[in-house]
Design a protein around this motif. Structure first.
Motif, PDB file in Angstrom:
ATOM      1  N   ILE A 199      26.255  -8.966   7.915  1.00 54.66           N
ATOM      2  CA  ILE A 199      25.965  -7.629   7.406  1.00 54.66           C
ATOM      3  C   ILE A 199      27.061  -6.660   7.830  1.00 54.66           C
ATOM      4  O   ILE A 199      27.361  -6.538   8.989  1.00 54.66           O
ATOM      5  CB  ILE A 199      24.594  -7.153   7.910  1.00 54.66           C
ATOM      6  CG1 ILE A 199      23.548  -8.144   7.406  1.00 54.66           C
ATOM      7  CG2 ILE A 199      24.283  -5.760   7.434  1.00 54.66           C
ATOM      8  CD1 ILE A 199      22.150  -7.822   7.849  1.00 54.66           C
ATOM      9  N   LEU A 259      23.281  -7.981   1.167  1.00 55.58           N
ATOM     10  CA  LEU A 259      23.432  -6.554   1.441  1.00 55.58           C
ATOM     11  C   LEU A 259      24.894  -6.134   1.487  1.00 55.58           C
ATOM     12  O   LEU A 259      25.270  -5.063   0.992  1.00 55.58           O
ATOM     13  CB  LEU A 259      22.731  -6.206   2.751  1.00 55.58           C
ATOM     14  CG  LEU A 259      21.206  -6.315   2.734  1.00 55.58           C
ATOM     15  CD1 LEU A 259      20.645  -6.160   4.137  1.00 55.58           C
ATOM     16  CD2 LEU A 259      20.599  -5.271   1.807  1.00 55.58           C
ATOM     17  N   ARG A 262      26.335  -5.826  -2.018  1.00 56.92           N
ATOM     18  CA  ARG A 262      25.852  -4.670  -2.773  1.00 56.92           C
ATOM     19  C   ARG A 262      26.356  -3.340  -2.227  1.00 56.92           C
ATOM     20  O   ARG A 262      26.587  -2.403  -2.983  1.00 56.92           O
ATOM     21  CB  ARG A 262      24.317  -4.662  -2.786  1.00 56.92           C
ATOM     22  CG  ARG A 262      23.708  -5.696  -3.696  1.00 56.92           C
ATOM     23  CD  ARG A 262      22.198  -5.613  -3.660  1.00 56.92           C
ATOM     24  NE  ARG A 262      21.711  -4.310  -4.094  1.00 56.92           N
ATOM     25  CZ  ARG A 262      21.443  -3.979  -5.364  1.00 56.92           C
ATOM     26  NH1 ARG A 262      21.653  -4.872  -6.325  1.00 56.92           N
ATOM     27  NH2 ARG A 262      20.981  -2.786  -5.662  1.00 56.92           N
ATOM     28  N   HIS A 263      26.533  -3.240  -0.923  1.00 59.04           N
ATOM     29  CA  HIS A 263      26.783  -1.942  -0.314  1.00 59.04           C
ATOM     30  C   HIS A 263      28.169  -1.757   0.299  1.00 59.04           C
ATOM     31  O   HIS A 263      28.550  -0.634   0.599  1.00 59.04           O
ATOM     32  CB  HIS A 263      25.718  -1.660   0.747  1.00 59.04           C
ATOM     33  CG  HIS A 263      24.329  -1.580   0.196  1.00 59.04           C
ATOM     34  ND1 HIS A 263      23.855  -0.465  -0.473  1.00 59.04           N
ATOM     35  CD2 HIS A 263      23.317  -2.488   0.177  1.00 59.04           C
ATOM     36  CE1 HIS A 263      22.609  -0.680  -0.861  1.00 59.04           C
ATOM     37  NE2 HIS A 263      22.265  -1.905  -0.477  1.00 59.04           N
ATOM     38  N   THR A 297      19.358  -0.100   3.552  1.00 62.12           N
ATOM     39  CA  THR A 297      19.677   0.266   2.190  1.00 62.12           C
ATOM     40  C   THR A 297      19.724   1.786   2.157  1.00 62.12           C
ATOM     41  O   THR A 297      19.968   2.430   3.164  1.00 62.12           O
ATOM     42  CB  THR A 297      18.599  -0.282   1.233  1.00 62.12           C
ATOM     43  OG1 THR A 297      17.338   0.256   1.620  1.00 62.12           O
ATOM     44  CG2 THR A 297      18.537  -1.797   1.313  1.00 62.12           C
ATOM     45  N   ALA A 306      21.096  -3.617   9.212  1.00 62.40           N
ATOM     46  CA  ALA A 306      21.498  -3.196   7.884  1.00 62.40           C
ATOM     47  C   ALA A 306      20.417  -2.356   7.249  1.00 62.40           C
ATOM     48  O   ALA A 306      19.233  -2.640   7.365  1.00 62.40           O
ATOM     49  CB  ALA A 306      21.770  -4.411   7.003  1.00 62.40           C
TER      50      ALA A 306
END
Length: 324
Positions: free
Chosen positions: A278, A222, A225-226, A309, A307
């Motif tokens: 995270i 995560l 990606r973020h 999305t 976390a």
């Protein structure tokens, strides 16, 4: 033969050596390794930190599975002449030694990640001394520490290169697959453990290890990606990041003292894995504010405990019916 070796150490034990080896053995324990690993992961080099942590987690997982299968008792439980010391760290069964596995995998991988003379020498000393301390303290048979060394160093030998070269989509797919797989294993094992279906001595540490594994890998996925923070920042930012992350972990650990065991039965995926990995990847609605804060103070100085999305996608919450 093994009993003779243990008796030799017992006969030559003294308070000074007790203190020395109790200190040495701490370098194979969760607390010390976690502090070093997070310093590398958050402040030195994220990718090298990931490779080191991966070697540690894969080796420990295999070690815990072997423990659950073999179920060999510890020497102080079998021999009345052996006095176990620091037995509070001697959880689970004896073979193979978890401390020896962790030390050889973690410090061996660290030597590979930072191949400087000082790093190699220090790592080599710890790889030798931590297993020796377990025999001196009477909590492991010599064969236990040999087995731990083989598992730990074998994992580094065969896996470190793979972990270090994974990039981009293959790395994302790998971390997601392993994270979800270990999460599923942790859920099933934890449920069986709480239902008293399986041996708690054999499966207690196994469940904890898989929860830590899933927390770290899902967190890494995560975060990549973020947020995708970098260690290329100032010393002040790194210090704030490290202290903030440790404070987050300690805060979550403190919840265990405040909440009922049934409510806090979340395992290490919450207690260690989530705050360790995270990094404030939250809903798109509030991401502008948070990203502005991160850009100003340095990415990851606020280590996230939960976390998310995007708001219209799955909300990932580390909820498991597990307990340590």
């Amino acid at each position: 033969m093994q009993a003779s070796i243990l008796l030799f150490f017992q006969e030559h034990a003294n308070p000074f050596l007790d203190r020395v080896f109790e200190l040495v053995t701490m370098f194979g324990e969760e607390g010390v390794i976690l502090l070093i690993a997070l310093a590398i992961y958050w402040c030195v080099d994220k990718r090298r930190g990931f490779s080191i942590a991966s070697c540690l987690l894969f080796s420990l997982s295999y070690s815990m599975v072997v423990k659950a299968i073999v179920r060999h008792p510890r020497p102080f439980q079998v021999l009345s002449s052996i006095q176990g010391k620091r037995v509070g760290t001697a959880t689970g069964y004896s073979f193979p030694s978890g401390h020896s596995t962790a030390a050889s995998a973690f410090y061996g991988a660290t030597a590979c990640a930072f191949p400087r003379p000082a790093s190699i020498i220090l790592s080599l000393l710890l790889v030798i001394l931590v297993p020796l301390s377990r025999v001196y303290l009477g909590v492991h048979w010599p064969i236990d520490v040999i087995g731990g060394l083989i598992i730990g160093l074998g994992t580094v030998l065969f896996c470190y290169r793979i972990f270090s070269v994974l990039e981009g989509k293959p790395l994302e797919h790998f971390t997601l697959a392993i994270g979800l797989g270990t999460l599923a294993i942790g859920l099933v094992s934890g449920t069986l453990l709480q239902a008293n279906v399986v041996d708690p001595v054999a499966f207690g540490d196994l469940v904890s290890t898989f929860n830590l594994f899933s927390g770290f890998y899902l967190g890494f996925y995560l975060e990549s990606r973020h947020v995708d923070y970098t260690c290329d920042c100032g010393t002040t930012t790194k210090l704030l990041r490290y202290l903030g992350g440790i404070a987050g972990i300690l805060s979550i650990m403190a919840l265990k003292k405040l909440l009922p065991a049934e409510f806090y039965a979340l395992g290490k995926i919450v207690r260690v894995g989530i705050p360790a990995s995270i990094q404030m990847a939250i809903t798109s609605f509030s991401n502008i504010f948070v990203q502005g804060y991160i850009n100003h103070f340095g990415a990851d100085c606020m280590s996230g405990w939960t976390a998310y999305t995007k708001i219209d996608q799955l909300v990932i919450l580390p909820v498991q019916s597990l307990s340590l």
